[in-house]
Design an enzyme around this catalytic site. Structure first.
Site, PDB file in Angstrom:
ATOM      1  N   ASN A 118     -12.796 129.085 -84.040  1.00 34.18           N
ATOM      2  CA  ASN A 118     -12.570 127.635 -84.589  1.00 34.18           C
ATOM      3  C   ASN A 118     -13.324 127.014 -85.781  1.00 34.18           C
ATOM      4  OD1 ASN A 118     -11.826 124.887 -84.725  1.00 34.18           O
ATOM      5  ND2 ASN A 118     -13.153 124.336 -82.806  1.00 34.18           N
ATOM      6  N   LYS A 170     -12.730 124.400 -87.422  1.00 31.15           N
ATOM      7  CA  LYS A 170     -12.819 123.107 -87.470  1.00 31.15           C
ATOM      8  C   LYS A 170     -12.799 122.634 -88.910  1.00 31.15           C
ATOM      9  CE  LYS A 170     -16.841 123.607 -84.243  1.00 31.15           C
ATOM     10  NZ  LYS A 170     -17.498 122.999 -83.276  1.00 31.15           N
ATOM     11  N   HIS A 177     -10.005 119.980 -77.048  1.00 32.76           N
ATOM     12  CA  HIS A 177     -11.205 120.195 -77.765  1.00 32.76           C
ATOM     13  C   HIS A 177     -12.170 118.949 -77.450  1.00 32.76           C
ATOM     14  CE1 HIS A 177     -14.638 121.137 -80.308  1.00 32.76           C
ATOM     15  NE2 HIS A 177     -14.366 122.596 -80.002  1.00 32.76           N
ATOM     16  N   GLU A 216     -14.363 117.695 -79.303  1.00 29.92           N
ATOM     17  CA  GLU A 216     -14.401 116.982 -80.325  1.00 29.92           C
ATOM     18  C   GLU A 216     -13.259 116.003 -80.575  1.00 29.92           C
ATOM     19  OE1 GLU A 216     -15.210 120.063 -83.412  1.00 29.92           O
ATOM     20  OE2 GLU A 216     -17.116 120.242 -82.372  1.00 29.92           O
TER      21      GLU A 216
HETATM   22  C1  PEP Z   1     -16.445 125.085 -80.588  1.00 28.29           C
HETATM   23  O1  PEP Z   1     -16.062 124.181 -81.672  1.00 28.29           O
HETATM   24  O2  PEP Z   1     -15.304 125.096 -79.805  1.00 28.29           O
HETATM   25  C2  PEP Z   1     -17.739 125.845 -80.615  1.00 28.29           C
HETATM   26  C3  PEP Z   1     -17.827 126.502 -79.633  1.00 28.29           C
HETATM   27  O3  PEP Z   1     -18.588 125.501 -81.539  1.00 28.29           O
HETATM   28  P1  PEP Z   1     -19.773 126.309 -81.584  1.00 28.29           P
HETATM   29  O4  PEP Z   1     -19.603 127.848 -81.433  1.00 28.29           O
HETATM   30  O5  PEP Z   1     -20.147 126.061 -83.159  1.00 28.29           O
HETATM   31  O6  PEP Z   1     -20.760 125.955 -80.775  1.00 28.29           O
END
Ligand code: PEP
Length: 250
Positions: free
Chosen positions: A8, A10, A96, A98
């Site tokens: 992911n 982002k 997600h 976020e």
């Molecule tokens: C995510 O964005 O789903 C995630 C798990 O991020 P990270 O690995 O940075 O914790």
């Protein structure tokens, strides 16, 4: 079941960087037997056509990070599941934390998005998981399973590979704090238990991922747990070598 690693990205990288990045990934994956796992890159909308081209024939699948709940219409700024399918997307991250936090996505919207993804024949990576306060209050399992049930209520999943669930404790995302192997197993096991209630014939073959600060040095322990069938990887997926390290741990 093959382990599944979904990156992911982002809000990172540029579409013009896709060719070079995919080449770096293939170089980093040189020693990894790609027959043993499935790998997907979930990128921003703007990157998808270029990434689809760059990934062609390489065995790595394409994913998006969000989708509209609507099929079409006067919804300025939205991108539908059919549009994603048309540019070669296979997986779509839905719900997600976020999105739930910064865009106020509630259970009803997450449900509608899962339905839209399924309706276009794409595969949702449905994210569920508790916040720190909820864990501290002993609510981790109840919150996570309630999100799961609300997202899937009344929907028909036709095959086990038509759904992926990612258990992502919110306090572990982007924080460098990872769930212990046994906590990840306990929660992913509970997710599996709820899936058995919701879709008894398929549940044992649905992939349940762990997400939250997964890195090369902790992936092996997490991925060895019986109900952890892979990882949703944020920060560590931005660097091809770090992502390949996680793939090698599968
Ligand atoms: C995510 O964005 O789903 C995630 C798990 O991020 P990270 O690995 O940075 O914790």
């Amino acid at each position: 079941m093959k382990p599944f690693i979904a990156a992911n990205w982002k809000l990172h990288k540029l579409p013009s960087e896709m060719d070079a990045w995919v080449k770096a990934l293939h170089t980093a994956l040189a020693g990894v037997d790609l027959e043993r796992l499935e790998l997907a890159l979930c990128a921003p909308y703007t990157h998808l056509p270029a990434l689809h081209e760059a990934l062609r024939g390489g065995g790595v699948k394409l994913g998006a990070q969000d989708v509209s709940a609507h099929d079409q219409g006067a919804y300025t700024g939205e991108v539908s599941a059919a549009m994603l399918k048309d540019v070669g997307v296979h997986y779509v991250i839905v719900g997600h934390s976020e999105r739930r936090e910064y865009h106020r996505e509630d259970d009803a919207l997450v449900h509608a998005k899962v339905e839209a993804v399924l309706g276009s024949g794409l595969v949702p990576i449905l994210c569920v998981g508790e916040k720190l306060g909820e864990r501290e209050a002993g609510q981790a399992e109840a919150v996570t399973l309630q999100q799961l049930e609300a997202a899937l209520a009344g929907l028909t999943i036709k095959t086990a590979d038509g759904l992926v669930v990612a258990y992502e404790p919110v306090w572990a995302i982007g924080t460098g704090k990872t769930a212990t192997d046994s906590d990840a197993q306990a929660m992913c096991g509970s997710v599996r238990g709820k899936l058995r209630e919701l879709m008894p014939d398929l549940a044992d073959d649905v992939r349940v991922l762990y997400g939250g600060s997964m890195k090369g040095d902790n992936a092996g322990g997490l991925l060895a747990q019986p109900d952890v069938n892979g990882g949703l990887v944020g920060s560590a997926s931005l660097d091809a070598a770090s992502l390949a390290e996680i793939a090698a741990a599968c």
